[in-house]
Design a protein around this motif. Sequence first.
Motif, PDB file in Angstrom:
ATOM      1  N   MET A  23       0.821  -1.196   0.000  1.00  0.00           N
ATOM      2  CA  MET A  23       0.000   0.000   0.000  1.00  0.00           C
ATOM      3  C   MET A  23       0.868   1.264   0.000  1.00  0.00           C
ATOM      4  O   MET A  23       0.564   2.218  -0.678  1.00  0.00           O
ATOM      5  CB  MET A  23      -0.929  -0.035   1.215  1.00  0.00           C
ATOM      6  CG  MET A  23      -1.871   1.123   1.268  1.00  0.00           C
ATOM      7  SD  MET A  23      -2.993   1.091  -0.130  1.00  0.00           S
ATOM      8  CE  MET A  23      -4.312   2.039   0.486  1.00  0.00           C
ATOM      9  N   GLU A  24       1.943   1.262   0.788  1.00  0.00           N
ATOM     10  CA  GLU A  24       2.823   2.423   0.864  1.00  0.00           C
ATOM     11  C   GLU A  24       3.419   2.750  -0.506  1.00  0.00           C
ATOM     12  O   GLU A  24       3.570   3.914  -0.860  1.00  0.00           O
ATOM     13  CB  GLU A  24       3.942   2.155   1.878  1.00  0.00           C
ATOM     14  CG  GLU A  24       4.797   3.369   2.144  1.00  0.00           C
ATOM     15  CD  GLU A  24       5.805   3.109   3.239  1.00  0.00           C
ATOM     16  OE1 GLU A  24       7.002   3.215   2.946  1.00  0.00           O
ATOM     17  OE2 GLU A  24       5.389   2.797   4.379  1.00  0.00           O
ATOM     18  N   LYS A  25       3.732   1.712  -1.277  1.00  0.00           N
ATOM     19  CA  LYS A  25       4.291   1.906  -2.613  1.00  0.00           C
ATOM     20  C   LYS A  25       3.322   2.700  -3.487  1.00  0.00           C
ATOM     21  O   LYS A  25       3.734   3.579  -4.242  1.00  0.00           O
ATOM     22  CB  LYS A  25       4.588   0.543  -3.241  1.00  0.00           C
ATOM     23  CG  LYS A  25       5.150   0.610  -4.626  1.00  0.00           C
ATOM     24  CD  LYS A  25       5.435  -0.783  -5.159  1.00  0.00           C
ATOM     25  CE  LYS A  25       5.914  -0.722  -6.581  1.00  0.00           C
ATOM     26  NZ  LYS A  25       6.239  -2.012  -7.120  1.00  0.00           N
ATOM     27  N   TYR A  26       2.026   2.438  -3.369  1.00  0.00           N
ATOM     28  CA  TYR A  26       1.032   3.133  -4.184  1.00  0.00           C
ATOM     29  C   TYR A  26       0.882   4.597  -3.758  1.00  0.00           C
ATOM     30  O   TYR A  26       0.605   5.457  -4.587  1.00  0.00           O
ATOM     31  CB  TYR A  26      -0.307   2.400  -4.128  1.00  0.00           C
ATOM     32  CG  TYR A  26      -0.231   1.056  -4.799  1.00  0.00           C
ATOM     33  CD1 TYR A  26      -0.076   0.959  -6.176  1.00  0.00           C
ATOM     34  CD2 TYR A  26      -0.274  -0.111  -4.042  1.00  0.00           C
ATOM     35  CE1 TYR A  26       0.016  -0.278  -6.795  1.00  0.00           C
ATOM     36  CE2 TYR A  26      -0.173  -1.353  -4.650  1.00  0.00           C
ATOM     37  CZ  TYR A  26      -0.034  -1.423  -6.032  1.00  0.00           C
ATOM     38  OH  TYR A  26       0.070  -2.640  -6.641  1.00  0.00           O
ATOM     39  N   ILE A  27       1.064   4.850  -2.486  1.00  0.00           N
ATOM     40  CA  ILE A  27       1.023   6.241  -2.013  1.00  0.00           C
ATOM     41  C   ILE A  27       2.190   7.015  -2.619  1.00  0.00           C
ATOM     42  O   ILE A  27       2.021   8.134  -3.111  1.00  0.00           O
ATOM     43  CB  ILE A  27       1.040   6.295  -0.471  1.00  0.00           C
ATOM     44  CG1 ILE A  27      -0.272   5.738   0.074  1.00  0.00           C
ATOM     45  CG2 ILE A  27       1.274   7.727   0.020  1.00  0.00           C
ATOM     46  CD1 ILE A  27      -0.284   5.528   1.570  1.00  0.00           C
ATOM     47  N   TYR A  28       3.373   6.410  -2.607  1.00  0.00           N
ATOM     48  CA  TYR A  28       4.537   7.066  -3.200  1.00  0.00           C
ATOM     49  C   TYR A  28       4.387   7.211  -4.714  1.00  0.00           C
ATOM     50  O   TYR A  28       4.824   8.209  -5.287  1.00  0.00           O
ATOM     51  CB  TYR A  28       5.828   6.329  -2.841  1.00  0.00           C
ATOM     52  CG  TYR A  28       6.322   6.654  -1.454  1.00  0.00           C
ATOM     53  CD1 TYR A  28       6.776   7.930  -1.144  1.00  0.00           C
ATOM     54  CD2 TYR A  28       6.326   5.695  -0.454  1.00  0.00           C
ATOM     55  CE1 TYR A  28       7.233   8.241   0.122  1.00  0.00           C
ATOM     56  CE2 TYR A  28       6.780   5.994   0.824  1.00  0.00           C
ATOM     57  CZ  TYR A  28       7.227   7.272   1.101  1.00  0.00           C
ATOM     58  OH  TYR A  28       7.676   7.583   2.357  1.00  0.00           O
ATOM     59  N   LEU A  29       3.785   6.235  -5.350  1.00  0.00           N
ATOM     60  CA  LEU A  29       3.527   6.342  -6.782  1.00  0.00           C
ATOM     61  C   LEU A  29       2.593   7.517  -7.070  1.00  0.00           C
ATOM     62  O   LEU A  29       2.838   8.319  -7.966  1.00  0.00           O
ATOM     63  CB  LEU A  29       2.926   5.046  -7.326  1.00  0.00           C
ATOM     64  CG  LEU A  29       2.620   5.023  -8.821  1.00  0.00           C
ATOM     65  CD1 LEU A  29       3.884   5.253  -9.641  1.00  0.00           C
ATOM     66  CD2 LEU A  29       1.971   3.703  -9.190  1.00  0.00           C
TER      67      LEU A  29
END
Length: 125
Positions: free
Chosen positions: A1-7
């Motif tokens: 999920m954190e990866k999608y926030i950074y994306l």
Amino acid sequence: MEKYIYLFLTQLTVIIHLLFIFFVVIGGFFLNKSLWVRILHPVSVIWGVYAELSSGVLCPLTALENYFGYHAGLSTYEEDFITRHLVPIIYQEDLTRNIQFVLVVIVISVNAIAYSLYWKRRKLR
């Protein structure tokens, strides 16, 4: 999920970066809209010209894109925003120093027209 926030943050930063470039190029046509435009636009143009013509200067928005992109698992880059995102679309080749000067001349010319129109309208009032 954190990866999608950074994306998402990476993409948002790229959009803000592009809007900033548009503001630098055509913001002079909106000088009569508000005081903040009359204050912020000349500073933005000076920064844009300086960042484009100075080697080794990294725009803070580029640094943010790299930071968010790194945390999103994307590759980062060292070149400027124009070289990274716009030149491959517009020119399909590497950005040369001559093209950088042409881009700066275009920005300054467009803004000279915008500012002269603004001052002409102010004198007519």
